[in-house]
Design an enzyme around this catalytic site. Structure first.
Site, PDB file in Angstrom:
ATOM      1  N   HIS A 153     -16.341  22.609 -64.727  1.00  0.00           N
ATOM      2  CA  HIS A 153     -14.803  23.437 -65.465  1.00  0.00           C
ATOM      3  C   HIS A 153     -14.120  21.832 -66.153  1.00  0.00           C
ATOM      4  CE1 HIS A 153     -16.280  26.353 -62.495  1.00  0.00           C
ATOM      5  NE2 HIS A 153     -15.820  26.094 -61.493  1.00  0.00           N
ATOM      6  N   HIS A 164     -16.630  30.233 -65.400  1.00  0.00           N
ATOM      7  CA  HIS A 164     -16.060  31.182 -64.907  1.00  0.00           C
ATOM      8  C   HIS A 164     -14.595  30.576 -65.412  1.00  0.00           C
ATOM      9  CE1 HIS A 164     -14.812  29.551 -61.359  1.00  0.00           C
ATOM     10  NE2 HIS A 164     -13.581  29.912 -61.175  1.00  0.00           N
ATOM     11  N   GLN A 216      -4.041  28.293 -63.311  1.00  0.00           N
ATOM     12  CA  GLN A 216      -3.243  28.536 -62.724  1.00  0.00           C
ATOM     13  C   GLN A 216      -2.264  27.805 -61.226  1.00  0.00           C
ATOM     14  OE1 GLN A 216      -7.371  29.982 -60.513  1.00  0.00           O
ATOM     15  NE2 GLN A 216      -7.309  27.804 -59.712  1.00  0.00           N
ATOM     16  N   LYS A 248     -19.258  41.715 -54.725  1.00  0.00           N
ATOM     17  CA  LYS A 248     -18.075  41.814 -54.356  1.00  0.00           C
ATOM     18  C   LYS A 248     -16.546  41.765 -54.359  1.00  0.00           C
ATOM     19  CE  LYS A 248     -19.708  41.116 -50.068  1.00  0.00           C
ATOM     20  NZ  LYS A 248     -19.999  40.959 -48.396  1.00  0.00           N
ATOM     21  N   GLY A 259     -27.892  40.273 -56.084  1.00  0.00           N
ATOM     22  CA  GLY A 259     -27.395  39.103 -55.467  1.00  0.00           C
ATOM     23  C   GLY A 259     -26.022  39.908 -55.010  1.00  0.00           C
ATOM     24  N   ALA A 260     -26.135  41.143 -55.156  1.00  0.00           N
ATOM     25  CA  ALA A 260     -25.009  42.404 -54.835  1.00  0.00           C
ATOM     26  C   ALA A 260     -24.239  42.414 -54.125  1.00  0.00           C
ATOM     27  CB  ALA A 260     -25.634  44.159 -55.368  1.00  0.00           C
ATOM     28  N   SER A 261     -24.943  42.013 -52.287  1.00  0.00           N
ATOM     29  CA  SER A 261     -24.485  42.159 -51.563  1.00  0.00           C
ATOM     30  C   SER A 261     -22.884  40.727 -51.148  1.00  0.00           C
ATOM     31  CB  SER A 261     -25.438  42.130 -50.454  1.00  0.00           C
ATOM     32  OG  SER A 261     -25.891  41.696 -50.435  1.00  0.00           O
TER      33      SER A 261
END
Length: 593
Positions: free
Chosen positions: A341, A279, A478, A119, A112-114
């Site tokens: 999360h 994450h 954050q 990115k 799924g690099a695109s």
């Protein structure tokens, strides 16, 4: 409601995990540093890291060097055809030094690099690890997606998102060029074994006969997870080293779909090879949560119902679904943020002291917390959805104004819930959780409100509002990472005037170095085989068991969310929920912090 589907193809054959079973650790977790003169160096046992590119030796699970193990040991898989094993055609050669030819090869494939995630997050995180020498000497990165692209086009694409934020003093541009030369691309379908066999041939040519370790990052929609895992397992797994797969959320929509996904993945993988990434568990302040509690005597004795009045887990964004309305409407804020999360942070916060810092010991304690939680009741939940609003001459759209969202959508963009843990440590303590979009501020934090001081001598100075005298520990995840403790303090002067002050650890003021992105930490852990911050299948089952009945009730009864203006503090129902449990939201006190 979205149509339910089976993750397993009806034509799938049951396979036992084969060559994916050959798991090894990349290097020993603990190292002894040489003693210099009479000074001692304190080394953290929680996260000891030695620069891998300078001290990198693969070891098997029994501690022996991996190159001493037979290549056929533990690889009882489906063999690849002979022509799949032989390099075909010429590829661009890697700028490897002579020393690089001696060690094992790490091959990272971003499937799924695109896409945006690859990115904006994955490639920049890999570059940051390379920049600071956390990756082994021999590594390559392959992008895999359906988009037609050359190696050079991939490099141009990801170069636009790489930054030199880490250390401006060194020659970042030169390192960036060296990193990009290790990046390659292969175009193929996600369900094509033939295309993955072609990827395998390219990987083998780059690996040049060295011991091969392969990491696949699935940055793709969940409905094609199993197709990719099947093809990678049968046609592109390592035959000599380990193969691991990082899976991005969402892990299903409820208990049934999550269980089906796990069952299908385990047709081709063992549990130890599946790295379910959340994450938020890689955030610096979340990582510091256990250190704060278990290594500071001042906090650990207070960590119970005897001293803590409530715990609040707060996540808010100051923007709406911009561009993601179609995806978001299928999941909603509870599935998107709370079930994973915030619940994972809650489990880390509330768990008992683990036997050790081993991944399995920590995850065992987290599972105990999740299984001890009281089933969620509709009365302990408030849901909302943002509506259009005009402020300062600017108009903000409603959730249903998004063209990809149905006009009659009841999907909540805000939710608040009161959760309880039925064990001796936390009995009766409300864990208030809320998450929302299009609110007045962007923040993620844990707020621990302590009980009132019995017989407080200074009660008259605070009047009837004893909450003004409540001590509060805040871990701000954050933005602007910080830990601060609210205490009562006398204002200097001849009179007796009290004030709430902060004992403040602001990370950017205390530590000059850049805080790593969560994806950097989690990618490095996956390379090292460290599973502490990844979600185990029984953790996932327990989390869904807690939220699935509530989600079904909300959808079956078609509960209408309370509307709140874009940019506001959320629906009034959240305040009533907190008041019901005799607490107030700490982030709505009107203070700057």
């Amino acid at each position: 409601m979205a149509t339910q589907f089976s993750y397993c193809s009806s034509s799938s054959t049951t396979f036992t995990p084969s060559s994916f079973k050959n798991e090894t650790h990349l290097f020993s977790r603990f190292h002894i540093l040489p003693r210099k003169s009479h000074s001692c160096t304190w080394i953290s046992l929680i996260r000891p890291r030695i620069r891998p590119r300078k001290h990198f030796q693969l070891k098997s699970s029994n501690g022996h060097p991996l190159n001493a193990v037979s290549l056929q040991d533990g690889t009882s898989g489906v063999p690849l055809a002979k022509n799949d094993m032989e390099p075909q055609g010429k590829e661009e050669s890697l700028p490897f030094s002579q020393s690089e030819n001696l060690g094992p090869q790490l091959s990272i494939t971003v499937v799924g690099a695109s896409g945006d995630l690859a990115k904006k997050k994955i490639f920049p995180a890999l570059f940051a690890l390379y920049y600071e020498d956390w990756l082994p000497e021999n590594f390559i990165v392959f992008g895999y997606a359906r988009t037609k692209m050359t190696d050079e086009e991939l490099r141009n694409m990801i170069s636009r998102t790489l930054t030199c934020r880490i250390d401006q003093r060194e020659n970042c541009e030169e390192k960036m060029d060296r990193f990009l030369k290790r990046c390659f691309y292969h175009s193929g379908q996600y369900n094509s074994e033939e295309h993955f066999a072609e990827l395998n041939r390219k990987l083998q040519e780059k690996e040049a006969g060295k011991l091969s370790n392969r990491l696949f990052y699935l940055s793709i929609p969940p409905n094609i997870f199993v197709d990719v895992v099947k093809c990678a397992s049968l046609r592109a797994s390592s035959t000599s080293g380990w193969t691991r797969v990082i899976v991005e959320k969402p892990f299903g929509r409820d208990s049934e779909s999550s269980g089906e996904l796990t069952r299908c993945l385990k047709l081709y993988l063992t549990e130890d090879q599946i790295f379910r990434i959340d994450h938020y568990l890689g955030k610096e302040l979340v990582e510091n949560l256990s250190v704060l509690r278990f290594s500071n005597l001042v906090f650990e004795p207070l960590w119970s119902r005897n001293f803590i009045r409530s715990v609040q887990l707060i996540f808010s964004e100051d923007f709406g679904t911009e561009g993601r309305g179609g995806y978001f409407d299928n999941y909603g804020i509870i599935r998107d943020i709370m079930q994973n999360h915030l619940l994972q942070i809650l489990a880390l916060f509330a768990m008992e002291t683990p036997v050790s810092l081993d991944a399995e010991d920590i995850r065992n304690e987290k599972v105990k917390v999740l299984r001890s939680m009281r089933p969620l009741q509709l009365d302990d939940v408030a849901v909302g959805q943002y509506k259009g609003h005009s402020k300062g001459g600017k108009s903000y759209p409603a959730y249903i104004d998004d063209p990809t969202v149905p006009n009659n959508s009841l999907t909540p963009t805000f939710a608040a819930a009161a959760l309880f843990i039925n064990n001796a440590r936390w009995d009766g303590v409300p864990f208030l959780m809320k998450a929302g979009k299009a609110l007045h501020t962007k923040r993620a934090e844990i707020r621990v409100q302590f009980r009132h001081v019995p017989g407080n001598l200074y009660k008259r100075n605070f009047g009837t509002d004893l909450d003004k005298a409540t001590n509060e520990l805040v871990l701000r995840v954050q933005p602007d990472e910080a830990i601060y403790l609210k205490i009562n303090n006398k204002v200097p002067g001849l009179g007796m005037r009290l004030d709430r002050s902060d004992l403040n650890l602001l990370y950017r003021a205390r530590y000059s170095r850049e805080i790593p992105d969560a994806y950097e930490r989690l990618l490095l852990d996956a390379v090292e085989g460290e599973r502490r911050l990844f979600i185990r299948s029984d953790e996932l089952d327990a989390a869904w068991a807690l939220f699935t009945p509530l989600l079904k009730e909300l959808e079956q009864k078609k509960i209408v969310p309370e509307l709140y203006p874009y940019g506001s503090r959320g629906p009034v129902g959240a305040h009533y929920l907190a008041a019901k449990h005799n607490v107030r939201w700490g982030d709505l006190s009107g203070e700057a912090s």
